[in-house]
Write a protein that holds these residues in place. Sequence first.
Motif, mmCIF file in Angstrom:
data_model
loop_
_atom_site.group_PDB
_atom_site.id
_atom_site.type_symbol
_atom_site.label_atom_id
_atom_site.label_comp_id
_atom_site.label_asym_id
_atom_site.label_seq_id
_atom_site.Cartn_x
_atom_site.Cartn_y
_atom_site.Cartn_z
ATOM 1 N N THR A 155 23.475 38.840 37.198
ATOM 2 C CA THR A 155 24.152 38.697 38.483
ATOM 3 C C THR A 155 25.625 38.417 38.226
ATOM 4 O O THR A 155 25.967 37.568 37.399
ATOM 5 C CB THR A 155 23.537 37.544 39.297
ATOM 6 O OG1 THR A 155 22.145 37.811 39.500
ATOM 7 C CG2 THR A 155 24.232 37.411 40.653
ATOM 8 N N LEU A 156 26.475 39.140 38.915
ATOM 9 C CA LEU A 156 27.920 39.006 38.759
ATOM 10 C C LEU A 156 28.480 38.187 39.923
ATOM 11 O O LEU A 156 28.270 38.533 41.088
ATOM 12 C CB LEU A 156 28.569 40.391 38.718
ATOM 13 C CG LEU A 156 30.097 40.445 38.668
ATOM 14 C CD1 LEU A 156 30.610 39.856 37.348
ATOM 15 C CD2 LEU A 156 30.580 41.889 38.831
ATOM 16 N N CYS A 198 33.182 35.902 36.969
ATOM 17 C CA CYS A 198 34.499 36.473 36.700
ATOM 18 C C CYS A 198 35.453 36.016 37.804
ATOM 19 O O CYS A 198 35.344 36.443 38.953
ATOM 20 C CB CYS A 198 34.413 37.998 36.656
ATOM 21 S SG CYS A 198 35.916 38.775 36.054
ATOM 22 N N ALA A 199 36.400 35.150 37.441
ATOM 23 C CA ALA A 199 37.285 34.545 38.432
ATOM 24 C C ALA A 199 38.476 35.428 38.805
ATOM 25 O O ALA A 199 39.211 35.099 39.733
ATOM 26 C CB ALA A 199 37.791 33.198 37.922
ATOM 27 N N SER A 200 38.663 36.529 38.110
ATOM 28 C CA SER A 200 39.795 37.413 38.394
ATOM 29 C C SER A 200 39.609 38.141 39.721
ATOM 30 O O SER A 200 38.547 38.709 39.990
ATOM 31 C CB SER A 200 39.954 38.443 37.267
ATOM 32 O OG SER A 200 40.968 39.365 37.583
ATOM 33 N N LYS A 201 40.653 38.147 40.534
ATOM 34 C CA LYS A 201 40.587 38.861 41.810
ATOM 35 C C LYS A 201 40.679 40.371 41.610
ATOM 36 O O LYS A 201 40.241 41.145 42.469
ATOM 37 C CB LYS A 201 41.698 38.364 42.736
ATOM 38 C CG LYS A 201 41.494 36.934 43.212
ATOM 39 C CD LYS A 201 42.586 36.501 44.179
ATOM 40 C CE LYS A 201 42.341 35.080 44.656
ATOM 41 N NZ LYS A 201 43.396 34.619 45.606
ATOM 42 N N LEU A 216 31.882 33.928 44.873
ATOM 43 C CA LEU A 216 32.031 32.601 44.276
ATOM 44 C C LEU A 216 32.279 31.524 45.319
ATOM 45 O O LEU A 216 31.963 30.365 45.135
ATOM 46 C CB LEU A 216 33.196 32.588 43.280
ATOM 47 C CG LEU A 216 32.923 33.123 41.862
ATOM 48 C CD1 LEU A 216 34.241 33.216 41.088
ATOM 49 C CD2 LEU A 216 31.973 32.204 41.137
ATOM 50 N N ASP A 217 32.911 31.911 46.416
ATOM 51 C CA ASP A 217 33.378 30.938 47.407
ATOM 52 C C ASP A 217 32.251 30.493 48.343
ATOM 53 O O ASP A 217 31.331 31.230 48.591
ATOM 54 C CB ASP A 217 34.531 31.520 48.213
ATOM 55 C CG ASP A 217 35.633 32.039 47.299
ATOM 56 O OD1 ASP A 217 36.175 33.115 47.576
ATOM 57 O OD2 ASP A 217 35.928 31.355 46.313
ATOM 58 N N VAL A 251 34.426 33.745 32.812
ATOM 59 C CA VAL A 251 35.749 34.134 32.321
ATOM 60 C C VAL A 251 36.801 33.788 33.369
ATOM 61 O O VAL A 251 36.565 33.865 34.568
ATOM 62 C CB VAL A 251 35.808 35.624 31.951
ATOM 63 C CG1 VAL A 251 34.780 35.944 30.884
ATOM 64 C CG2 VAL A 251 35.579 36.515 33.154
ATOM 65 N N GLY A 252 37.976 33.412 32.881
ATOM 66 C CA GLY A 252 39.041 32.916 33.740
ATOM 67 C C GLY A 252 39.697 33.979 34.599
ATOM 68 O O GLY A 252 39.457 35.180 34.455
ATOM 69 N N GLN A 253 40.582 33.514 35.455
ATOM 70 C CA GLN A 253 41.184 34.378 36.466
ATOM 71 C C GLN A 253 42.215 35.356 35.927
ATOM 72 O O GLN A 253 42.618 36.290 36.628
ATOM 73 C CB GLN A 253 41.838 33.512 37.544
ATOM 74 C CG GLN A 253 42.959 32.627 37.040
ATOM 75 C CD GLN A 253 43.450 31.660 38.095
ATOM 76 O OE1 GLN A 253 42.780 31.418 39.097
ATOM 77 N NE2 GLN A 253 44.626 31.095 37.874
#
Length: 227
Positions: free
Chosen positions: A201-202, A180-183, A226-227, A157-159
């Motif tokens: 796994t998230l 999940c790209a949302s900060k 993610l990074d 899912v996008g940020q």
Amino acid sequence: MEDKEIILKDVCGQGVEFELSEYYDDTIGGFRYQLDIFGKGEMSNYDVPTKRPWDYLNCEICKVNLSEGIQRLGNKVFSCLFFLPNIKFPSTLKSIGRMAFLGTGIKKLIIPDNILDIESQAFFNCTDLNEVIIGNGITQIAFYAFAKCKALQIVSVGQNVSCIDKGAFKECLNIQSFICASKIPPSVKEDALPKQEKRFTLYVPTVSIADYEKSEVWCQYEIKGLD
């Protein structure tokens, strides 16, 4: 595959038309059907009791082509196209209506950034769906949008997603990776995520791991950066 033959043509929305074509497929030794949607505007809704013009061949349509200019897909417009394996969305599309793809045979779904709204149950019970990538235009994953997609393994899912609504991924029991790209951790409504014996796994932005670990819902999952 031989040249297609148009067997039905009509309007299916304000400024939108369709062509239903028949073609011979050598791989099966029989005929298949293709639906081409073109024009500029929004497709009609086909809630009960309204019937779609292609209903009589609904279970035999294997291809749907959406041209540039289409802005919204109406309610139930492609529901129960069991043999539709994929769909590509035009850059002009902004909204996918309620139950638009319910019960279709789509295997991988990419929602591009230009789509701003996925309405309730849009992809409900797509039992062949294996992977979903939701772009940055979506802010809320609607009520039961992907519920009962039992083959689903990868969700991204996008940020800009801030809310995962009630039942959005209910009974998607085979999810392995949820990206999940949302900060900021999205809010999660009742039954939005599946109740799995082995939790997925998230994957979240590394700078936000601590915030996700503080969430009553997200902390239940193994969290990786993610990074």
